[in-house]
Design an enzyme around this catalytic site. Structure first.
Site, PDB file in Angstrom:
ATOM      1  CB  THR A  13     -20.707 -19.553  95.164  1.00 24.40           C
ATOM      2  OG1 THR A  13     -21.838 -20.792  94.623  1.00 24.40           O
ATOM      3  CG2 THR A  13     -20.158 -19.609  95.950  1.00 24.40           C
ATOM      4  N   GLY A  14     -22.424 -17.494  93.529  1.00 26.01           N
ATOM      5  CA  GLY A  14     -23.444 -17.906  92.109  1.00 26.01           C
ATOM      6  C   GLY A  14     -25.136 -16.073  92.617  1.00 26.01           C
ATOM      7  CB  THR A  16     -24.754 -11.225  90.370  1.00 25.01           C
ATOM      8  OG1 THR A  16     -24.365 -12.316  89.221  1.00 25.01           O
ATOM      9  CG2 THR A  16     -22.914 -11.087  91.016  1.00 25.01           C
ATOM     10  CB  ILE A  19     -32.211 -19.652  93.070  1.00 25.62           C
ATOM     11  CG1 ILE A  19     -32.830 -20.835  92.136  1.00 25.62           C
ATOM     12  CG2 ILE A  19     -31.780 -20.613  94.428  1.00 25.62           C
ATOM     13  CD1 ILE A  19     -33.760 -21.722  91.558  1.00 25.62           C
ATOM     14  N   GLY A  20     -29.105 -17.630  93.496  1.00 23.55           N
ATOM     15  CA  GLY A  20     -28.768 -17.036  94.846  1.00 23.55           C
ATOM     16  C   GLY A  20     -29.070 -15.217  95.019  1.00 23.55           C
ATOM     17  CB  SER A 141     -31.078 -29.737  89.687  1.00 27.88           C
ATOM     18  OG  SER A 141     -32.345 -29.483  88.359  1.00 27.88           O
ATOM     19  CE1 TYR A 154     -28.287 -28.067  85.267  1.00 26.20           C
ATOM     20  CE2 TYR A 154     -29.805 -28.931  85.456  1.00 26.20           C
ATOM     21  CZ  TYR A 154     -29.170 -28.164  86.031  1.00 26.20           C
ATOM     22  OH  TYR A 154     -30.007 -27.251  86.712  1.00 26.20           O
TER      23      TYR A 154
END
Length: 263
Positions: A13-14, A16, A19-20, A141, A154
């Site tokens: 996922t994510g 584009t 890291i993805g 993270s 976050y």
């Protein structure tokens, strides 16, 4: 070490950019059929073209969906009913003072960073269990342990993600499925490069040099003393998804450059 994921389907996922996308490339290079995800079809198509440009023989497709909503997650599952590898990478970040952060921002961060992984893991883990093999990786993270005072909302989501991965690993005990979290430190993604770009230009420095200045000022405990590259983080993710990582589960795998001052 030769990581062979031939015959496996991986959803990232994510994916584009950042890291993805680097993780998707690493998984594709290892032989997996990779499914990319982003919020828009334009972004997904561009990422597919990028990946095929680097790996012309890769098996790659994409699904445009907003994983920050239940409907978006459901549309992914409808388009891809099962997968062998799930990388819950999608996430958002941004500094905002605690006293100026409204409920709506807290909710959005929780929906994108935490609930997307909850929903997709709930959908895909039963199939992995039925087949007797699976890999789930959550992108946490160093902020999960080193909560940033300017991004408490976050940091909280990344602590939650780390706990979620640990709990799911225990829930899937003895099934042949591993669940882990990967904890990057400050990483030179496109977003971070854009954030540092203005400061670098004003100082007459490269983005890499500006990154070193950022680390010195904001992450002085770093042992690496520079921003990590996206491929350096992706290497850990690909390993965690590999057959070779069969005894690694329930772990918080740090790729933080030593930022977290802990044994």
């Amino acid at each position: 070490m030769n990581i062979d994921l031939t015959g496996k389907t991986a959803l990232v996922t994510g994916s584009t950019k950042g890291i993805g996308l680097a993780s998707a490339k690493g998984l594709a290079e290892s032989g997996a059929r990779v499914v990319l995800n982003g919020r828009t079809q334009v972004a997904v198509d561009a990422a597919i073209a990028d990946l095929l440009g680097a790996l012309p023989k890769a098996q790659v497709s994409g699904i445009a969906a907003d994983i920050g909503t239940a409907q978006g997650c459901a549309s992914i599952v409808a388009a891809l009913p099962q997968c062998d590898i799930l990388v819950n990478n999608a996430g958002i970040f941004g500094p905002q003072d605690f006293f100026e952060t409204p409920d709506s921002v807290w909710q959005t961060f929780y929906d994108v960073n935490v609930m997307s992984g909850v929903r997709l893991s709930r959908a895909y883990l039963p199939g992995m269990q039925a087949r007797g093999w699976g890999r789930v990786v959550f992108l946490s993270s160093e902020s999960a342990f080193n909560i940033p005072p300017d991004m408490i909302h976050y940091g909280m989501t990344k602590t939650a993600v780390t706990a979620l991965a640990r709990g799911l690993a225990k829930r899937m005990a003895g099934t042949g499925i591993t669940v882990n979290s990967v904890l990057p430190g400050p990483t030179l993604s496109e977003g971070v490069a854009a954030m540092l770009g203005d400061a670098a230009r004003e100082a007459g420095k490269s983005v890499e040099e500006a990154g070193r200045d950022f680390i010195a000022a904001h992450r002085p405990s770093s042992i690496l003393r520079r921003l990590a590259r996206v491929d350096e983080v992706a290497n850990m993710i690909v390993y965690a998804c590999s057959p070779q990582a069969s005894a690694t589960t329930g772990a918080a795998l740090r790729v933080d450059g030593g930022v977290v001052d802990s044994l």
